[in-house]
Design an enzyme around this catalytic site. Structure first.
Site, PDB file in Angstrom:
ATOM      1  N   GLU B 284       0.829  -1.196   0.000  1.00  0.00           N
ATOM      2  CA  GLU B 284       0.000   0.000   0.000  1.00  0.00           C
ATOM      3  C   GLU B 284       0.872   1.257   0.000  1.00  0.00           C
ATOM      4  O   GLU B 284       0.580   2.234  -0.697  1.00  0.00           O
ATOM      5  CB  GLU B 284      -0.916   0.004   1.230  1.00  0.00           C
ATOM      6  CG  GLU B 284      -2.249   0.664   1.014  1.00  0.00           C
ATOM      7  CD  GLU B 284      -3.229   0.318   2.138  1.00  0.00           C
ATOM      8  OE1 GLU B 284      -4.213  -0.376   1.842  1.00  0.00           O
ATOM      9  OE2 GLU B 284      -3.004   0.714   3.292  1.00  0.00           O
ATOM     10  N   GLU B 287       2.154   1.745  -3.384  1.00  0.00           N
ATOM     11  CA  GLU B 287       1.067   2.235  -4.238  1.00  0.00           C
ATOM     12  C   GLU B 287       0.850   3.732  -4.018  1.00  0.00           C
ATOM     13  O   GLU B 287       0.698   4.506  -4.965  1.00  0.00           O
ATOM     14  CB  GLU B 287      -0.215   1.451  -3.933  1.00  0.00           C
ATOM     15  CG  GLU B 287      -1.372   1.820  -4.863  1.00  0.00           C
ATOM     16  CD  GLU B 287      -2.681   1.115  -4.491  1.00  0.00           C
ATOM     17  OE1 GLU B 287      -2.686   0.302  -3.538  1.00  0.00           O
ATOM     18  OE2 GLU B 287      -3.693   1.400  -5.147  1.00  0.00           O
ATOM     19  N   CYS B 304      -8.363  -2.233   3.717  1.00  0.00           N
ATOM     20  CA  CYS B 304      -8.228  -3.454   4.515  1.00  0.00           C
ATOM     21  C   CYS B 304      -9.492  -3.798   5.281  1.00  0.00           C
ATOM     22  O   CYS B 304      -9.601  -4.864   5.853  1.00  0.00           O
ATOM     23  CB  CYS B 304      -7.042  -3.329   5.463  1.00  0.00           C
ATOM     24  SG  CYS B 304      -6.989  -1.764   6.301  1.00  0.00           S
ATOM     25  N   SER B 324      -7.326   1.865  -2.415  1.00  0.00           N
ATOM     26  CA  SER B 324      -6.107   1.116  -2.705  1.00  0.00           C
ATOM     27  C   SER B 324      -6.514  -0.215  -3.325  1.00  0.00           C
ATOM     28  O   SER B 324      -7.519  -0.812  -2.934  1.00  0.00           O
ATOM     29  CB  SER B 324      -5.339   0.865  -1.409  1.00  0.00           C
ATOM     30  OG  SER B 324      -4.468  -0.227  -1.568  1.00  0.00           O
ATOM     31  N   LYS B 363     -15.583  -9.930   7.311  1.00  0.00           N
ATOM     32  CA  LYS B 363     -14.556 -10.755   6.679  1.00  0.00           C
ATOM     33  C   LYS B 363     -15.138 -12.058   6.139  1.00  0.00           C
ATOM     34  O   LYS B 363     -14.584 -12.653   5.214  1.00  0.00           O
ATOM     35  CB  LYS B 363     -13.451 -11.084   7.686  1.00  0.00           C
ATOM     36  CG  LYS B 363     -12.655  -9.877   8.158  1.00  0.00           C
ATOM     37  CD  LYS B 363     -11.530  -9.521   7.213  1.00  0.00           C
ATOM     38  CE  LYS B 363     -10.738  -8.330   7.746  1.00  0.00           C
ATOM     39  NZ  LYS B 363      -9.863  -7.752   6.726  1.00  0.00           N
ATOM     40  N   GLU B 366     -16.269 -11.072   2.868  1.00  0.00           N
ATOM     41  CA  GLU B 366     -15.107 -10.757   2.038  1.00  0.00           C
ATOM     42  C   GLU B 366     -14.472 -12.047   1.511  1.00  0.00           C
ATOM     43  O   GLU B 366     -14.125 -12.149   0.327  1.00  0.00           O
ATOM     44  CB  GLU B 366     -14.065  -9.970   2.836  1.00  0.00           C
ATOM     45  CG  GLU B 366     -12.842  -9.598   2.005  1.00  0.00           C
ATOM     46  CD  GLU B 366     -11.723  -8.945   2.831  1.00  0.00           C
ATOM     47  OE1 GLU B 366     -11.443  -9.433   3.948  1.00  0.00           O
ATOM     48  OE2 GLU B 366     -11.151  -7.966   2.367  1.00  0.00           O
ATOM     49  N   GLU B 371     -13.789 -12.131  -6.411  1.00  0.00           N
ATOM     50  CA  GLU B 371     -12.435 -11.749  -6.826  1.00  0.00           C
ATOM     51  C   GLU B 371     -11.375 -12.351  -5.927  1.00  0.00           C
ATOM     52  O   GLU B 371     -10.192 -12.337  -6.273  1.00  0.00           O
ATOM     53  CB  GLU B 371     -12.256 -10.222  -6.750  1.00  0.00           C
ATOM     54  CG  GLU B 371     -13.357  -9.373  -7.333  1.00  0.00           C
ATOM     55  CD  GLU B 371     -14.537  -9.175  -6.390  1.00  0.00           C
ATOM     56  OE1 GLU B 371     -14.485  -9.688  -5.250  1.00  0.00           O
ATOM     57  OE2 GLU B 371     -15.516  -8.537  -6.786  1.00  0.00           O
ATOM     58  N   CYS B 512     -10.774  -2.314  14.274  1.00  0.00           N
ATOM     59  CA  CYS B 512     -11.076  -3.735  14.424  1.00  0.00           C
ATOM     60  C   CYS B 512     -11.120  -4.189  15.880  1.00  0.00           C
ATOM     61  O   CYS B 512     -11.747  -5.193  16.196  1.00  0.00           O
ATOM     62  CB  CYS B 512     -10.052  -4.575  13.682  1.00  0.00           C
ATOM     63  SG  CYS B 512      -9.960  -4.181  11.940  1.00  0.00           S
TER      64      CYS B 512
HETATM   65  S1  SF4 Z   1     -13.647  -5.411  12.210  1.00  0.00           S
HETATM   66 FE1  SF4 Z   1     -14.673  -3.638  11.371  1.00  0.00          FE
HETATM   67  S2  SF4 Z   1     -13.003  -2.239  10.961  1.00  0.00           S
HETATM   68 FE2  SF4 Z   1     -12.097  -4.246  11.184  1.00  0.00          FE
HETATM   69  S3  SF4 Z   1     -12.030  -5.103   9.170  1.00  0.00           S
HETATM   70 FE3  SF4 Z   1     -13.915  -5.775  10.049  1.00  0.00          FE
HETATM   71  S4  SF4 Z   1     -15.385  -4.269   9.372  1.00  0.00           S
HETATM   72 FE4  SF4 Z   1     -13.406  -3.372   9.093  1.00  0.00          FE
END
Ligand code: SF4
Ligand SMILES: Cc1cc2nc3c(=O)[nH]c(=O)nc-3n(C[C@H](O)[C@H](O)[C@H](O)COP(=O)(O)O)c2cc1C
Ligand code: SF4
Ligand code: SF4
Ligand code: SF4
Ligand code: SF4
Ligand code: SF4
Ligand code: SF4
Ligand code: SF4
Ligand code: FES
Ligand code: FES
Ligand code: FES
Lengths: 168, 590, 615
Positions: B284, B287, B304, B324, B363, B366, B371, B512
């Site tokens: 990053e 970048e 992230c 990014s 996550k 995600e 992708e 997080c």
């Molecule tokens: S815990 Fe919240 S801030 Fe951390 S990656 Fe997950 S969504 Fe994003």
């Protein structure tokens, strides 16, 4: 956010005059505090109900989250998210009417139209509701069809005749 | 601060004039039950289990007021433990239960549930009503969040946090009276709405009406399958919260025990996402420098936080080019495991099951993004939350607190202090500045703690003067945590009011450490501890203890470049570690 | 219009044009109820026939509620120097005859008048009992003036009070007069209006609001509608005065959407007032700016509650919030806001013009003034009456209301709507005021009075009210949302004959909890109808629970159809019974198997000998 609606649906909002009217109304409310209610009321008037597409449209043009709009539309009994019949039959179940037997009126209308409260006839002609006091308690029991008020409905046999006028 | 004199249960107190009866009582050591109250977030006085008897100037109040919103007044006399109050609290809890799916034994909140705890305190044995219940809705279509309305007590905490704190408004009350529900518009699945899956609603929910989708069975199946090579990575913030699952104070760092536990559970390799956090900084940072030097889209914004990514994709598609292109550390890690690591150790990548433990519910989604794969192999197969790891450890019947401290496996386990602080708001920015400043100045700078970007201010700004191509240039950065703050920054950028080079956004307030997958801290405990602060402190102190505190100093990262990737933002990096984002439609009917 | 003298000039011009001169003024009652009873064709018939005869000097105007719903459509004819004539139950045909005989030939049609010409004298509404005990302050213009014509309002002293306040009184003086008058809020709670204003007046906010609560949700109450439809300018004027007193430059009228006629007339009134400079910037050169906006409800009873109303105007779900903070400190958009009921406001201009002493000369010490009641239910003269406080219920129900029709026995009167209670024969001589009604276990509420007679089941009435509150609860707080539903379920068990004796105690206990712990007054008062009927008609509850019997014969599940000995054995009923519950030999008395009977009533309708009764 005044971005154009981003959804992929195939309704063409720039050509549908109802959306044009609604947009004009929304624009006229810009800067007015608490505009969500008047806008929904206008949309209900224009479309007759407030389906997803309409609420999305309003959300996109006002920035009010769609969940909030949906919360509002399901809170107030005058909003509807289902299409409604051409004619709206409201039988008053206010106190004055109730003690004078409006439940019987409601039952009779329900029987005659073959639908229950809250439902719409299959032919899309009538939606039946039990309403709150219509403010004509002096004439109880009272029924309202669209904007017309019918009072002193003491003779149940007269009811099919009244409804018949709207069946055409 | 003005003080007022009040009496609670016969005890005279002098308390701040702007406090509430509930808080004043708590100060005096008197516990008043509460369910809907979530300080500063949801103060709607809906549940009515915090009621008290009160006299104002000797005149008894007509009803039993809700203490959570009852402002103290001079001369107020409050009684929290009268027969009248006890009866009322019990009745209202009974009324809640009468419309509740009371299947505690098969409930994810069994043991952490605020309603269950209250019932237990009240010794409720029967529910005296047998009437109608609200129609249940069970939605588990998303990869992250399950909504089970049969458990919802309509406290409104999720609504407030999502609308007011996160600035999103996925959930709201719908219908009214007895038919009131809390749901997305038109009862859409959480999958199809503008939800970022940040999970803030989950950690705000007192019961199990909103919870993460669990994947523990798949994890056990993989571990039990001798044919599979199961690796696990743990995100920076997890170590700051996991101990809470085992009764440790909020924000106790448990890195070593966590590693030991994962080994004993049976993971074939135990790695650390901190490694790929360091890697992220190199990718990053490079970048960013390229964008600054080559006139690329600025400001660049971190990528992230998948909650943030979804938020941007849904609400600010005009900023997609600002993001990014780096995958998140979770995904970078997964990509390397099935390529670099597999090649290096001669493991068939198809046999690798890549598990992550994240503070995050987003996550999970995600990991399932299309992708996020290399050559058709998902980077991460299963993403767990901190809470699920807690359960996993319990199911493995380990005595967590008695475990030894162990180190993660090499070669994807080494990390620097910069990787650790990724878990707190401002951490990514600070880590990036440490590296970028060193690279640009060509020095090993000692002054590496960027206090401006730390802490819980909603939008934090800083600027540093760095030599770019020999010219001293002011690099302006901003840090936003919580999507509502992110929106503020984006609006300011869009309107031209602000100019930045680099923006860090984390979807969760506090970052997080306060993610939607972290250990539950009850509304009551939150009156005493702030998990955002305690857990961030755990990370900053681990950073301080590290010898290496800059990402580019990570020897395993250096080795990775030397042996495999060649250079940051190089061809292979792009294949494995970078991705693209796209605008998302929501509320679409198929 | 910029000065008081201009206003006065306008007034005298208006008076002149109103003077009937040589001709007639025909006034048609065109409130919602009048229209629904058929006033429109009557109006048209009058106009048509008059045009046909080309009668000079006849003016036909519409007016608001005249107050006697039983007689609608009503037409009153005024002529100079003569008593007015009141025609009732009009239709187009009758109208045509009145035009021909009364207006053309000068011979009123006695048989259409209010007493049908029985007395041999022409009488009008003022002569009948219904009007004699009334005192009209709030309704002073209703049924007299054309609500769509500001001139008629001004001719009857309209906007004089606002002019007085704005140009020659300080804000404090205005509040003082209102406070001294002892006026108490007519929206239900009876809080001192002057005192309430004085809470908002001192605060230094950049914006304050005054809101007229025209949500009128109590079923069976329609006084606010009548005022809005019959005298909309009075509300505007009162809001100007109130706005001036508290320092608000913006007013909202929150009207329920079920009142389209009221909304339309308010809109017209606002336009007219704006045009004349009575709303807008620098009203009557006083330096005071004031504007009024109408917001419509959308069908939620709870929005009559102040904080829910605020939420609704703010464009949100109408959910109540905890008080304090009170709206006077933190209301609309967090700004100081005063909310007053329509009827409360309608008193204000008169109080300012005539003084607090004058106002105090009506009513009682603690509840001065008058109160408008909507008489409904089982009462002969349904309609709207305005009486001085302190009058007894008996006078209202018997002298004015004419008692129960069809010779049925009076059982109770329900006041205060779904928040109130019922009052029985033993309390009929209680003088009506805010405090007395509470003392006898009911409340004033907005003034709906629903009379029930021996044919009504009190348990069913209680169930009816709970059904209403369950439906209308905003759903925010536990006791109201969940508790009223459980109460309703218990009442349903009782009326179905399935309740156990202990259910009655549980019901009372639950009611108590809802009353004590609900967030807003809707929940806090929701149990009242149950508590009150349980207190006064415990025997009816016991009959349902213990004897599985509904004494009034209302609760379907508890009714039995019985064949009397007058049965001729014609077998007609047998054929009608859908479940073959009736048996018997031809020409012998039949019997009904109660176990099979589903109480559909078909047999009773079928029996031409009236041999089947329901008990
Ligand atoms: S815990 Fe919240 S801030 Fe951390 S990656 Fe997950 S969504 Fe994003
Ligand atoms: C559930 C509920 C419904 C109410 N409905 C009305 C109403 O329809 N009209 C009204 O004027 N006041 C209504 N009120 C009372 C108002 O909250 C408020 O007290 C009143 O408007 C104040 O005006 P006043 O002081 O002039 O009476 C209602 C109160 C409650 C709790
Ligand atoms: S949500 Fe709480 S009370 Fe409800 S079933 Fe689960 S653990 Fe039990
Ligand atoms: S609560 Fe006790 S009895 Fe019931 S299942 Fe659990 S352990 Fe068994
Ligand atoms: S996960 Fe986040 S965005 Fe989704 S509903 Fe919960 S708080 Fe809102
Ligand atoms: S989902 Fe949870 S937080 Fe939201 S209202 Fe229901 S119980 Fe409260
Ligand atoms: S008492 Fe009823 S209406 Fe009032 S806040 Fe509670 S649920 Fe809503
Ligand atoms: S009431 Fe109906 S079911 Fe009963 S006997 Fe008569 S017809 Fe038959
Ligand atoms: S219809 Fe009447 S008279 Fe004939 S059999 Fe039945 S009860 Fe007897
Ligand atoms: S109760 Fe039916 S109109 Fe009022
Ligand atoms: S009402 Fe106070 S905690 Fe819910
Ligand atoms: S005549 Fe006015 S309410 Fe009926």
């Amino acid at each position: 956010m005044d971005n154009e609606c981003k959804c992929n649906c195939n309704c063409n909002k720039t050509e549908d005059s109802r959306y044009v009217d609604l947009k004009a109304f929304i624009d006229s409310m810009s800067g007015v505090d608490g505009a969500a209610m008047p806008i929904l009321q206008e949309a209900q008037r224009i479309f007759g109900y407030l389906p997803l597409e309409v609420q999305k449209f309003i959300s996109d043009h006002t920035g009010v989250p769609i969940a909030e709009l949906y919360g509002i539309t399901t809170f107030y009994s005058q909003f509807s998210i289902e299409p409604r019949g051409k004619h709206h039959v409201g039988v008053c179940l206010g106190t004055a009417c109730y003690v004078k037997g409006s439940q019987k009126v409601l039952d009779k209308v329900s029987e005659d139209l073959g639908i229950r409260v809250g439902e719409t006839t299959a032919d899309g002609m009538f939606t039946l509701d039990a309403t709150r006091c219509l403010g004509c308690c002096g004439l109880a029991p009272v029924m309202m069809i669209d904007e017309d008020v019918y009072g002193k409905l003491e003779d149940m046999d007269a009811i099919p005749g009244i409804l018949a006028k709207y069946k055409r | 601060m003005d003080k007022v004199n009040i009496t609670i249960n016969g005890k005279s107190l002098s308390v701040a004039s702007d406090t509430t009866v509930l808080l004043a009582a708590r100060e005096a050591g008197i516990d008043i039950p509460s369910l809907c109250y979530l300080k500063d977030i949801n103060e709607i006085a809906a549940c009515r289990v915090c009621v008290v008897e009160a006299d104002v100037k000797g005149v008894p109040m007509r009803n039993l007021p809700a203490s959570c919103v009852l402002a103290v007044q001079e001369g107020m006399n409050i009684r929290t433990n009268t027969p009248k109050v006890r009866r009322a609290v019990r009745k209202n809890v009974e009324l809640i239960l009468a419309n509740h799916n009371c299947e505690c034994l098969t409930c994810l909140r069994n043991g952490t549930c605020e309603l269950q705890k209250l019932c237990s305190e009240l010794s409720i044995e029967i529910i005296p009503y047998r009437g109608e219940k609200r129609k249940p809705v069970f939605d588990d279509l998303s990869h992250s969040i399950v909504r089970d309305s049969s458990k919802c007590i309509l406290c409104g905490r999720c609504i407030s946090v999502c609308r007011d704190v996160q600035g999103i408004g996925v959930l709201d009350f719908t219908n009214r009276g007895f038919h009131t529900e809390v749901a997305p518009a038109f009862d859409f699945s959480m999958r199809d709405v503008n939800c970022t899956f940040c999970g803030q609603c989950i950690i705000s929910c007192p019961v199990a009406a909103l919870h993460e989708k669990t994947y523990l069975d798949q994890v056990w199946a993989a571990i039990d399958d001798p044919d599979k090579f199961v690796i696990v990575q743990t995100a920076p913030a997890v170590r700051a919260s996991l101990g809470e699952e085992f009764g440790l104070p909020v924000g106790t760092p448990v890195t070593g025990k966590m590693v030991a536990a994962l080994r004993r559970i049976g993971f074939d390799r135990v790695f650390d996402t901190n490694f790929s956090a360091d890697l992220t900084i190199l990718e990053e940072g490079t970048e960013l420098l390229n964008r600054v030097k080559n006139g690329g889209t600025l400001p660049m914004i971190t990528s992230c936080s998948p909650g943030w990514i979804r938020y941007c994709e849904i609400n600010y598609p005009d900023f997609l080019d600002n993001l990014s292109t780096c995958k998140s550390p979770q995904q970078m890690f997964g990509a390397l495991v099935k390529t670099y690591y597999a090649e290096k150790f001669g493991i068939d990548p198809d046999k690798i099951v890549s598990v992550s433990v994240m503070p995050c519910t987003s996550k999970k989604t995600e990991a399932k993004r299309e992708e996020m794969n290399v050559d058709g192999r998902a980077d991460v197969d299963i993403a767990l939350t901190t809470r699920e790891l807690g359960d996993l450890i319990k199911q493995a019947r380990l005595n967590f607190n008695a475990l030894p401290e162990e180190e993660p496996d090499s070669i994807l386990g080494e990390y620097t202090g910069a990787g650790v602080i990724f878990g707190a708001t401002g951490g990514v920015m600070e880590a990036a500045l440490r590296t970028v400043a060193d690279i640009l100045s060509g020095k090993d700078l000692k002054d590496i703690e960027y206090q401006d970007v730390r802490g819980l201010g909603g939008v934090k700004e800083a600027s540093v003067i760095l030599p770019i191509d020999g010219v001293d240039t002011e690099i302006k950065v901003a840090v936003a945590h919580g999507t509502a703050n992110a929106a503020k920054v984006l609006e300011a950028v869009r309107s031209g009011e602000k100019n930045y080079h680099f923006i860090e956004v984390m979807a969760c307030p506090g970052g997080c450490v306060n993610g939607g997958g972290q250990s539950y801290v009850s509304a009551k405990d939150r009156l005493d501890v702030n998990p955002k602060i305690n857990r961030a402190n755990a990370l900053y102190s681990e950073d301080e203890r590290q010898v290496l505190r800059k990402s580019h100093e990570n020897p395993e990262v250096q080795k990775l470049y030397a042996d495999y990737l060649i250079e940051p933002n190089g061809h292979l990096s792009h294949k494995l570690l970078h991705t693209h984002y796209h605008q998302r439609d929501t509320y679409c009917q198929e | 219009m910029k000065t008081i003298s201009e206003l006065n000039q306008y007034k005298s011009d208006a008076l002149k044009s109103l003077a009937v001169g040589e001709g007639y003024r025909v006034v048609v009652g065109m409130a919602t109820c009048g229209i629904s009873a058929g006033a429109k064709p009557v109006m048209e018939a009058f106009k048509g026939k008059i045009a046909e005869y080309d009668l000079p000097n006849v003016e036909v105007v519409k007016t608001g509620c005249i107050g006697m719903c039983v007689y609608e459509p009503i037409v009153e004819i005024f002529a100079p120097g003569k008593e007015k004539v009141t025609y009732i139950h009009m239709d187009a045909e009758r109208a045509a005859r009145v035009v021909t005989e009364h207006l053309k030939w000068g011979k009123p049609v006695a048989e259409f008048t209010v007493d049908g010409g029985e007395t041999g004298q022409l009488r009008n509404l003022n002569d009948i009992q219904f009007y004699k005990k009334q005192e009209r302050i709030v309704l002073r213009n209703c049924g007299l003036i054309d609500p769509e014509n500001i001139g008629e309002y001004i001719a009857r002293d309209g906007y004089q009070a606002a002019a007085l306040a704005l140009t020659s009184m300080t804000r404090e003086e205005v509040i003082e007069v209102v406070r001294n008058s002892g006026l108490r809020g007519r929206g239900g709670a009876g809080f001192s209006t002057g005192l309430k204003w004085s809470f908002a007046a001192p605060s230094q906010a950049d914006q304050k609001y005054i809101v007229c609560n025209a949500d009128e949700g109590d079923p069976g109450a329609f006084m606010d509608r009548s005022v809005l439809e019959g005298d909309p300018h009075a509300i505007l004027e009162a809001m100007i005065i109130g706005g001036y007193a508290i320092g608000a430059t913006k007013g909202f009228i929150y009207v329920r959407a079920e009142y389209p006629v009221a909304v339309q007339r308010l809109n017209i009134a606002i336009e007219q007032a704006k045009e004349m400079g009575l709303l807008g910037k620098n009203i009557l050169n006083s330096g005071f700016d004031f504007e009024i906006e109408i917001r419509l409800g959308a069908g939620a009873f709870v929005c009559g509650e102040e904080t829910a109303l605020i939420a609704s105007i703010e464009g949100k779900r109408g959910m109540s919030r905890n008080k304090p903070p009170f709206p006077a400190n933190k209301g609309l958009w967090g700004k100081p806001t005063i909310i007053n009921n329509v009827e409360t406001l309608a008193n204000i201009p008169q109080i300012l013009l005539r003084g607090s002493e004058w106002f105090r000369s009506f009513g009682t010490e603690k509840s001065p003034g008058t109160k408008v009641f909507a008489l409904g239910g089982k009462i002969s003269n349904t309609g709207l009456v305005e009486v001085p406080m302190g009058i007894t219920l008996r006078e209202v129900i018997y002298d004015i209301g004419g008692g129960c029709p069809n010779g049925k026995a009076f059982k109770a009167v329900q006041t205060g709507g779904p928040s109130g209670g019922c009052i029985t024969v033993k309390d009929l001589d209680t003088p009506i005021d805010f405090d007395n009604l509470v003392a006898i276990g009911s409340m004033m509420g907005s003034g709906g009075m629903i009379v029930v007679d021996e044919d009504n089941c009190m348990v069913d009435i209680a169930r009816f009210f709970l059904d209403f509150t369950v439906d209308e609860s905003c759903g925010k707080c536990t006791p109201c949302r969940e508790g009223t539903k459980r109460m309703l379920e218990t009442l349903e068990l009782i009326t179905a004959g399935e309740a156990k004796p202990e259910d009655l105690d549980d019901l009372a206990e639950l009611a108590d909890n809802i009353r004590l712990t609900s967030l807003c007054a809707l929940g806090q008062t929701a149990p009242n109808p149950v508590l009150s009927t349980m207190k006064h008609f415990r025997d009816e509850y016991d009959a349902h629970v213990h004897d599985k019997r509904c004494p009034a014969g209302v609760c379907q599940a508890l009714l039995n159809y019985i064949i009397l000995h007058t049965c001729t054995g014609c077998t007609r009923c047998v054929k009608k019974c859908p479940v073959d519950a009736i048996s018997g030999k031809v020409k012998e008395r039949h019997t009904i198997d109660q176990k099979k009977c589903i109480k559909c009533g078909a047999c009773m309708d079928a029996c031409t000998f009236k041999a089947i009764i329901r008990k």
